[in-house]
Design a protein around this motif. Structure first.
Motif, PDB file in Angstrom:
ATOM      1  N   ASP A  70       0.836  -1.200   0.000  1.00  0.00           N
ATOM      2  CA  ASP A  70       0.000   0.000   0.000  1.00  0.00           C
ATOM      3  C   ASP A  70       0.873   1.254   0.000  1.00  0.00           C
ATOM      4  O   ASP A  70       2.023   1.244   0.434  1.00  0.00           O
ATOM      5  N   LYS A 110      -3.237  -0.724  -2.346  1.00  0.00           N
ATOM      6  CA  LYS A 110      -4.097   0.447  -2.174  1.00  0.00           C
ATOM      7  C   LYS A 110      -3.247   1.716  -2.225  1.00  0.00           C
ATOM      8  O   LYS A 110      -2.076   1.708  -1.845  1.00  0.00           O
ATOM      9  N   TYR A 168      -3.301   5.944  -1.225  1.00  0.00           N
ATOM     10  CA  TYR A 168      -3.953   7.021  -0.504  1.00  0.00           C
ATOM     11  C   TYR A 168      -3.100   8.292  -0.593  1.00  0.00           C
ATOM     12  O   TYR A 168      -1.882   8.240  -0.407  1.00  0.00           O
ATOM     13  N   GLU A 208      -5.592  -1.885  -6.094  1.00  0.00           N
ATOM     14  CA  GLU A 208      -6.744  -2.456  -5.385  1.00  0.00           C
ATOM     15  C   GLU A 208      -7.793  -1.399  -5.076  1.00  0.00           C
ATOM     16  O   GLU A 208      -8.992  -1.651  -5.157  1.00  0.00           O
ATOM     17  N   ASN A 209      -7.341  -0.200  -4.703  1.00  0.00           N
ATOM     18  CA  ASN A 209      -8.269   0.865  -4.337  1.00  0.00           C
ATOM     19  C   ASN A 209      -7.494   2.168  -4.274  1.00  0.00           C
ATOM     20  O   ASN A 209      -6.278   2.179  -4.102  1.00  0.00           O
ATOM     21  N   GLY A 215      -7.868   6.378  -2.576  1.00  0.00           N
ATOM     22  CA  GLY A 215      -8.664   7.204  -1.679  1.00  0.00           C
ATOM     23  C   GLY A 215      -7.908   8.410  -1.174  1.00  0.00           C
ATOM     24  O   GLY A 215      -6.681   8.497  -1.265  1.00  0.00           O
TER      25      GLY A 215
END
Length: 267
Positions: A200, A233, A235, A256-257, A259
């Motif tokens: 991440d 992820k 961020y 994966e994501n 944000g």
């Protein structure tokens, strides 16, 4: 210049040392083989500046590596380069104990096995980590990578970590932080992924403070991501205020994501 090619060293390895408020500058340590069972310092000062000190590891097994270390002074323009061997604990381009400034330090990982965290710079008990850089071109980092890190410590003032960068072009790493701060601002930091395997990603992270104006780049705008690039992820920061956090997608990529970004741009 200190060079170790074989054998076992049980004590600390110091490229240069200065006590009181004296500066330690322009020292070099080469580790080409053997085993070092204690910490390695390019240069260390008990109260002054540690500047332009360098450690290069190309083989062997070592414990902890500091490019430059200062207690209450500054650590600037120090470097650590790893191109082989095993580092069992931590790597710090620059390290400040008891406040102070860690600025313009660089860590470069080309190959090797790194069993713990990697820090472009680390300040303990407040202080400022600014403009430090980490480059991962290969090797395996088994824990997190930080461009800059500021730990509060008991009774210390707020810290900040600004303008630090992490660039991953190969190898395998766990989580990546442009910067992380216990108490204070992690702002204006940059993470760029050109290849490799990454868990991440945080542009900036603060346990209690701002994480604004951070940037994550996927690709450099010129080359495709390296084959086999894997990203988890992403961020911009971990706080609610995402102002100025940017994700720039400059190559075909899968995550994966995503944000906590104010703006996402596809090139």
């Amino acid at each position: 210049i200190v060079t170790i090619e074989d054998g076992t060293a049980q004590g600390e390895i110091l490229g240069g040392y200065a006590n009181s408020e004296s500066s330690v500058t322009d020292n070099t340590v080469f580790i080409k083989g053997g085993t070092v069972q204690n910490a390695i310092y390019g240069g260390t000062s008990t109260g002054g500046a540690a500047t332009d000190n360098h450690v290069t590891v190309t083989g062997g097994t070592v414990l902890t590596v500091y490019g430059g270390y200062s207690s209450g002074g500054s650590a600037e323009k120090n470097t650590v380069t790893i191109d082989g061997g095993t580092v069992q604990k931590w790597i710090y381009g620059g390290y400040i104990y008891n406040g102070g400034s860690a600025e313009g330090n660089t860590v470069t990982i080309k190959s090797g096995i790194l069993q713990n965290e990697v820090y472009g710079a680390y300040t303990y008990r407040g202080g400022i980590a600014k403009g430090n850089k980490v480059f991962i071109d290969g090797g395996t980092v088994q824990q997190a990578v930080y461009g800059g890190y500021t730990e509060r410590g008991a009774g210390s003032a707020d810290g900040s970590a600004e303008g630090n960068t992490v660039t991953i072009s190969g190898g395998t790493v766990q989580d990546v932080f442009g910067a992380s701060v216990d108490l204070g601002s992690a702002a204006g930091n940059i993470v760029t992924i050109n290849g490799g395997t990454v868990h991440d990603i945080w542009g900036g992270f603060s346990a209690s403070g701002e994480t604004r104006n951070n940037t994550v780049n996927l690709g450099d705008g010129t080359h495709a991501l390296a084959p086999g690039t894997t990203i988890g992820k992403i961020y911009g920061g971990n706080q609610a205020d995402v102002s100025g956090n940017k994700l720039n997608v400059k190559a075909n990529a899968t995550a994966e994501n995503i944000g906590n970004f104010d703006k996402v741009t596809f090139y």
